[in-house]
Design an enzyme around this catalytic site. Sequence first.
Site, PDB file in Angstrom:
ATOM      1  N   GLU A 184       0.870  -1.164   0.000  1.00  0.00           N
ATOM      2  CA  GLU A 184       0.000   0.000   0.000  1.00  0.00           C
ATOM      3  C   GLU A 184       0.916   1.227   0.000  1.00  0.00           C
ATOM      4  O   GLU A 184       1.823   1.317   0.836  1.00  0.00           O
ATOM      5  CB  GLU A 184      -0.875  -0.003   1.263  1.00  0.00           C
ATOM      6  CG  GLU A 184      -1.799   1.179   1.276  1.00  0.00           C
ATOM      7  CD  GLU A 184      -2.808   1.172   2.421  1.00  0.00           C
ATOM      8  OE1 GLU A 184      -2.730   0.306   3.303  1.00  0.00           O
ATOM      9  OE2 GLU A 184      -3.667   2.069   2.402  1.00  0.00           O
ATOM     10  N   ARG A 232       6.024 -13.402   8.831  1.00  0.00           N
ATOM     11  CA  ARG A 232       6.655 -12.126   8.512  1.00  0.00           C
ATOM     12  C   ARG A 232       7.978 -12.010   9.243  1.00  0.00           C
ATOM     13  O   ARG A 232       8.231 -12.681  10.242  1.00  0.00           O
ATOM     14  CB  ARG A 232       5.731 -10.946   8.783  1.00  0.00           C
ATOM     15  CG  ARG A 232       5.277 -10.753  10.190  1.00  0.00           C
ATOM     16  CD  ARG A 232       4.085  -9.803  10.252  1.00  0.00           C
ATOM     17  NE  ARG A 232       4.442  -8.409  10.058  1.00  0.00           N
ATOM     18  CZ  ARG A 232       3.769  -7.561   9.296  1.00  0.00           C
ATOM     19  NH1 ARG A 232       2.716  -7.954   8.615  1.00  0.00           N
ATOM     20  NH2 ARG A 232       4.127  -6.309   9.198  1.00  0.00           N
ATOM     21  N   LYS A 262       5.034   0.706   9.244  1.00  0.00           N
ATOM     22  CA  LYS A 262       4.978   2.040   8.643  1.00  0.00           C
ATOM     23  C   LYS A 262       4.335   3.051   9.590  1.00  0.00           C
ATOM     24  O   LYS A 262       4.725   4.204   9.635  1.00  0.00           O
ATOM     25  CB  LYS A 262       4.148   1.970   7.372  1.00  0.00           C
ATOM     26  CG  LYS A 262       4.789   1.198   6.242  1.00  0.00           C
ATOM     27  CD  LYS A 262       3.903   1.347   5.008  1.00  0.00           C
ATOM     28  CE  LYS A 262       3.815   0.096   4.188  1.00  0.00           C
ATOM     29  NZ  LYS A 262       2.476  -0.166   3.701  1.00  0.00           N
TER      30      LYS A 262
HETATM   31  P1  ATP Z   1       3.158  -2.136   7.811  1.00  0.00           P
HETATM   32  O1  ATP Z   1       2.509  -2.867   8.958  1.00  0.00           O
HETATM   33  O2  ATP Z   1       4.592  -1.883   8.001  1.00  0.00           O
HETATM   34  O3  ATP Z   1       2.410  -0.933   7.385  1.00  0.00           O
HETATM   35  P2  ATP Z   1       1.900  -3.619   5.816  1.00  0.00           P
HETATM   36  O4  ATP Z   1       1.766  -5.085   5.896  1.00  0.00           O
HETATM   37  O5  ATP Z   1       0.718  -2.814   6.128  1.00  0.00           O
HETATM   38  O6  ATP Z   1       3.149  -3.181   6.648  1.00  0.00           O
HETATM   39  P3  ATP Z   1       1.797  -3.499   3.029  1.00  0.00           P
HETATM   40  O7  ATP Z   1       2.170  -2.378   2.167  1.00  0.00           O
HETATM   41  O8  ATP Z   1       0.382  -3.866   3.157  1.00  0.00           O
HETATM   42  O9  ATP Z   1       2.414  -3.174   4.424  1.00  0.00           O
HETATM   43  O10 ATP Z   1       2.656  -4.789   2.730  1.00  0.00           O
HETATM   44  C1  ATP Z   1       2.917  -5.261   1.447  1.00  0.00           C
HETATM   45  C2  ATP Z   1       3.325  -6.697   1.535  1.00  0.00           C
HETATM   46  O11 ATP Z   1       4.473  -6.841   2.357  1.00  0.00           O
HETATM   47  C3  ATP Z   1       2.256  -7.571   2.150  1.00  0.00           C
HETATM   48  O12 ATP Z   1       2.083  -8.698   1.314  1.00  0.00           O
HETATM   49  C4  ATP Z   1       2.792  -7.971   3.472  1.00  0.00           C
HETATM   50  O13 ATP Z   1       2.401  -9.273   3.809  1.00  0.00           O
HETATM   51  C5  ATP Z   1       4.298  -7.886   3.265  1.00  0.00           C
HETATM   52  N1  ATP Z   1       4.975  -7.567   4.509  1.00  0.00           N
HETATM   53  C6  ATP Z   1       4.760  -6.496   5.286  1.00  0.00           C
HETATM   54  N2  ATP Z   1       5.540  -6.544   6.373  1.00  0.00           N
HETATM   55  C7  ATP Z   1       6.268  -7.693   6.286  1.00  0.00           C
HETATM   56  C8  ATP Z   1       7.253  -8.312   7.109  1.00  0.00           C
HETATM   57  N3  ATP Z   1       7.651  -7.772   8.258  1.00  0.00           N
HETATM   58  N4  ATP Z   1       7.794  -9.473   6.692  1.00  0.00           N
HETATM   59  C9  ATP Z   1       7.405 -10.020   5.527  1.00  0.00           C
HETATM   60  N5  ATP Z   1       6.482  -9.493   4.709  1.00  0.00           N
HETATM   61  C10 ATP Z   1       5.908  -8.340   5.078  1.00  0.00           C
HETATM   62 MG    MG Z   2      -1.038  -3.642   5.151  1.00  0.00          MG
END
Ligand code: ATP
Ligand code: MG
Length: 564
Positions: free
Chosen positions: A28, A272, A282
């Site tokens: 996102e 993760r 984020k």
């Molecule tokens: P954040 O919690 O940091 O905002 P998010 O999961 O909301 O992270 P997205 O932009 O939705 O961020 O993530 C994009 C992709 O990255 C998703 O498929 C998510 O599963 C993966 N992802 C996010 N954080 C991790 C992590 N710590 N380890 C592995 N994959 C991750």
């Molecule tokens: Mg997310």
Amino acid sequence: MSNFLEDIIEKDLSSGHAKTIKTRFPPEPNGYLHIGHAKSIHLNFGLAKKYGGEFVLRFDDTNPLKEDIEFVNAIIEDVLWLTNLKKEELKVNYASDYFGIKYECAISLIKKGLAFVCELMPDEIRRSRGTFEKKGTNSPFRNRSADENLRLFEDMKNGKNSFVLRAKIDMSSPNMNMRDPIIYRVIKDAHHFRQGYKWKIYPMYDFAHPIQDAIEGITHSICSLEFEDHRPLYDWTLDNVFDIIQNASQNKKDNIPHSSLPFRSRQYEFARLNVSRTIMSKRYFKTLVDEKKVDGLDDPRMPTIAGLRRRGYTSSSIRNFCLSVGVAKANSEVDTRQLESFIRNELNATAPRAMVVLDPLELEITNFDDTHKRLLDFSYNITVGTDTLSIEKEVSRKINFSKKIFIDKSDFLLDPPKNYNRLTPDGFVRLKSAYIIKHISHEKNEDGSIKKVFAEIVPDSLSGNDTSGVKAKGVIHWVDQKTAINAKVKLYDYLLNEESDGDFLDNLNKNSLVTVNAKVEKHLEKSKQGQSFQFLREGYFVRDEKEKDLSFNRVVALKDSFKM
Ligand code: ATP
Ligand code: MG
């Protein structure tokens, strides 16, 4: 050893379930990518590469209130850097390009009696969902006619109400995600960076994601474990709207990528990545920046890709780290020192050596005449080619030596501890690549600290040509005073304290940044931004890519006890 995803892919390829594989990384655009995202990128990109498939970067831009083109551009830059792809080689798609098809899917669900417009307020919806122990209760709006739902959904689309569209599944499902989840909501008057003000309704992640995966022909939709409970909804959605996607695809509606055929995608989850002593979300990054705890999203202490890059991490060190972590089905935390060991090993082979005194103390050599310039040989000491560094290609260079030099304050102690192999009163020590010196005397400041040291060179003790017969206890680094230049050096440490629980803002390491004014060899003036060095006996440092003045960031210290 293959991981469980490779096993699945190999089975799908051999059974013919998938002819070729296609993966995606779906961020996102609401912030900067972090090392956890790098793990997901390398997993998705790596699998596509290994099986000769396709990889796409697809922005999940379904919430205009939080997303911005600034983040889109930063994410593209990071993905290119991490994957080493050229701009034209990276396929970039946007969830918002398929808003038309998603809307049609919603209409189709309504017509099939599988979705309804709900007028309950958000907190009423929350309460009526029940708990793990208690079943939810049906919305009073659940049994409207399809026609009424169509009319109200149309009003939602025109911003005439602020209701939500909910899937009609099962309020008594043990899976909370299946209790009539919201699939569309109204967001009025928000500017979407691609769609402008065209849409006033936006699909929720759980509805949008399977649809866009299917449209793009994603065969293996890989996400992190927290989505495991969402998988039934992913499947439910595709079970009920795949006909619409196929139809739209045949008619080339929206911006359906021409190369893709819709695919009945499946979701797979992996653990993760969590890394110790840092923060990995984020949302929290924003807090750190807003509260001025760090100097922006690319602060070298941040686990963002931009921060790591500025810290001196290379994309290969990050990739190797991600590979080393493997793919697991259970969440765990990886020691930050494991990440550090990858950049340390890499820089050990590639970073030219240089001498820098972080905490300068003057030392005068009483028996040395420097009316004539004196140059000594100093080895770069790198074991692999310097092509990425493009500093001079020789293995050694000349350094100035003169009567007055700087040594580090910690390298001369009046009252040394046991096994202190540096300069002591009346003691001997070797100056790196130069002579053995003997302490003669010193001056003190008013507060008792050492102001200046006087020493003598031991005759015939030049490195590589030492016939003096004198044994020096140790070797210390130094910088010639005449030619030394000033540089700011930033010594970084972990963002979080070792023991941390509760709110992360209470656990911030107060010493995560110490800035010192160092004396550095003149030679470093020629360094380029982003170029890394080993400062002898101090660690690996990178010239900051942002600061105009000579400024170095500590990438990582020289040694660590961490064993992999
Ligand atoms: P954040 O919690 O940091 O905002 P998010 O999961 O909301 O992270 P997205 O932009 O939705 O961020 O993530 C994009 C992709 O990255 C998703 O498929 C998510 O599963 C993966 N992802 C996010 N954080 C991790 C992590 N710590 N380890 C592995 N994959 C991750
Ligand atoms: Mg997310």
